[in-house]
Scaffold this motif. Sequence first.
Motif, PDB file in Angstrom:
ATOM      1  N   ILE A 125       0.849  -1.206   0.000  1.00  0.00           N
ATOM      2  CA  ILE A 125       0.000   0.000   0.000  1.00  0.00           C
ATOM      3  C   ILE A 125       0.885   1.257   0.000  1.00  0.00           C
ATOM      4  O   ILE A 125       0.578   2.236  -0.676  1.00  0.00           O
ATOM      5  CB  ILE A 125      -0.984  -0.005   1.194  1.00  0.00           C
ATOM      6  CG1 ILE A 125      -1.918  -1.209   1.050  1.00  0.00           C
ATOM      7  CG2 ILE A 125      -1.776   1.309   1.274  1.00  0.00           C
ATOM      8  CD1 ILE A 125      -3.027  -1.311   2.063  1.00  0.00           C
ATOM      9  N   GLU A 126       1.986   1.210   0.718  1.00  0.00           N
ATOM     10  CA  GLU A 126       2.893   2.372   0.782  1.00  0.00           C
ATOM     11  C   GLU A 126       3.449   2.710  -0.600  1.00  0.00           C
ATOM     12  O   GLU A 126       3.767   3.864  -0.884  1.00  0.00           O
ATOM     13  CB  GLU A 126       4.075   2.100   1.734  1.00  0.00           C
ATOM     14  CG  GLU A 126       3.724   2.177   3.207  1.00  0.00           C
ATOM     15  CD  GLU A 126       2.720   1.116   3.640  1.00  0.00           C
ATOM     16  OE1 GLU A 126       2.806  -0.042   3.143  1.00  0.00           O
ATOM     17  OE2 GLU A 126       1.826   1.434   4.441  1.00  0.00           O
ATOM     18  N   ARG A 269      -7.805   3.485   2.344  1.00  0.00           N
ATOM     19  CA  ARG A 269      -6.752   2.574   2.811  1.00  0.00           C
ATOM     20  C   ARG A 269      -7.357   1.286   3.381  1.00  0.00           C
ATOM     21  O   ARG A 269      -6.928   0.181   3.050  1.00  0.00           O
ATOM     22  CB  ARG A 269      -5.933   3.298   3.884  1.00  0.00           C
ATOM     23  CG  ARG A 269      -4.584   2.724   4.073  1.00  0.00           C
ATOM     24  CD  ARG A 269      -3.890   3.258   5.305  1.00  0.00           C
ATOM     25  NE  ARG A 269      -2.865   2.296   5.610  1.00  0.00           N
ATOM     26  CZ  ARG A 269      -1.642   2.319   5.096  1.00  0.00           C
ATOM     27  NH1 ARG A 269      -1.263   3.301   4.308  1.00  0.00           N
ATOM     28  NH2 ARG A 269      -0.787   1.357   5.359  1.00  0.00           N
ATOM     29  N   GLU A 273      -6.997  -2.595   1.913  1.00  0.00           N
ATOM     30  CA  GLU A 273      -6.563  -3.741   2.738  1.00  0.00           C
ATOM     31  C   GLU A 273      -7.562  -4.892   2.626  1.00  0.00           C
ATOM     32  O   GLU A 273      -7.186  -6.049   2.412  1.00  0.00           O
ATOM     33  CB  GLU A 273      -6.468  -3.322   4.219  1.00  0.00           C
ATOM     34  CG  GLU A 273      -5.245  -2.483   4.517  1.00  0.00           C
ATOM     35  CD  GLU A 273      -5.331  -1.779   5.888  1.00  0.00           C
ATOM     36  OE1 GLU A 273      -4.437  -0.969   6.147  1.00  0.00           O
ATOM     37  OE2 GLU A 273      -6.297  -2.020   6.663  1.00  0.00           O
TER      38      GLU A 273
END
Length: 291
Positions: A125-126, A269, A273
Amino acid sequence: MKPLAWIDGSRCDLSEAMVPLEDRGYLLGDGVYEVIKIYNGNPFYLHPHLDRLQNSASAVNIKIPYSMEKIEGEIATLLENSECKSGYLYMQVTRGSAERDHLAPEGTNPSMVMYVRDYPAPVSIEEIKPCSCITVPDERWMNCYIKSINLLPNVMARHKAAEAGAQEVLFYRPGGIVTEGTRSNTFAVIDGIVRTHPESKLILSGITRMIALEILRELDYPVSEEAFNLDELERASEVWTTSTGMEVLPVADIDGKAVGEKVPGPVCRHLIEKYRERVEQECCDGKKLCG
Ligand code: PDD
């Protein structure tokens, strides 16, 4: 992996795949298509994609020339032979090949092609690069629920975005109503409510959109399938797009103006996930996709 094609029952390397010049898909855009993501060698949400292909084909009176069982079997073989782990499957059905005439001559037999290609596996995700969008008047036809291969307005808009240094478009109809992107659906968090255009003839009913809505509801976020306009979009705290290819992709700026305070925002976010968990459950025997 080996990029492979399947053309009406014949298999070959994608680089050698040929279709007749007089195929109505090529000459007239007379066809429909699907794109299905492959994770860990497995197609993600295959049946909803096959159902949508069937619905698109029926909406334009094209009869898919094979049974769904046959198509599923051919997909399995294509994926196995290509040894594709992370990729996508493209499928297209056209009204077939005949001397060019808007009216398809009697006896024209529909044609179906598929091919598989690799596509990068998701990054952490980063490492996701949020996208920049521009707003563009939606000059497409009124039957955007059909996944038609006529994509000229989408192509033109995507080129316009690229010229502006953006990666996606937010189409709007009269009244500034935001419909969707060139190849994605659009979500915005406005006054704390997650909004997206309702299913209608003006958007494609995205499979990723459907999964995102399911997840957001499971997580108890307030969700409303109520269209929003460009003024409302300006006060959105988060915006993201959903599509088979780009999955859930946060939007950093629209027409050069930053969206929200942090990208991805907290709802986006969380959704990414959980979306990944779905992929892991469906395609990876629960094993982590990355990281
Ligand atoms: N595009 N809206 C449009 C206009 C699209 O073309 C797409 C998909 C979507 C998202 O649908 P889904 O979540 O089922 O992929 C919405 C595909 C991926 C493409 O043309 O490449």
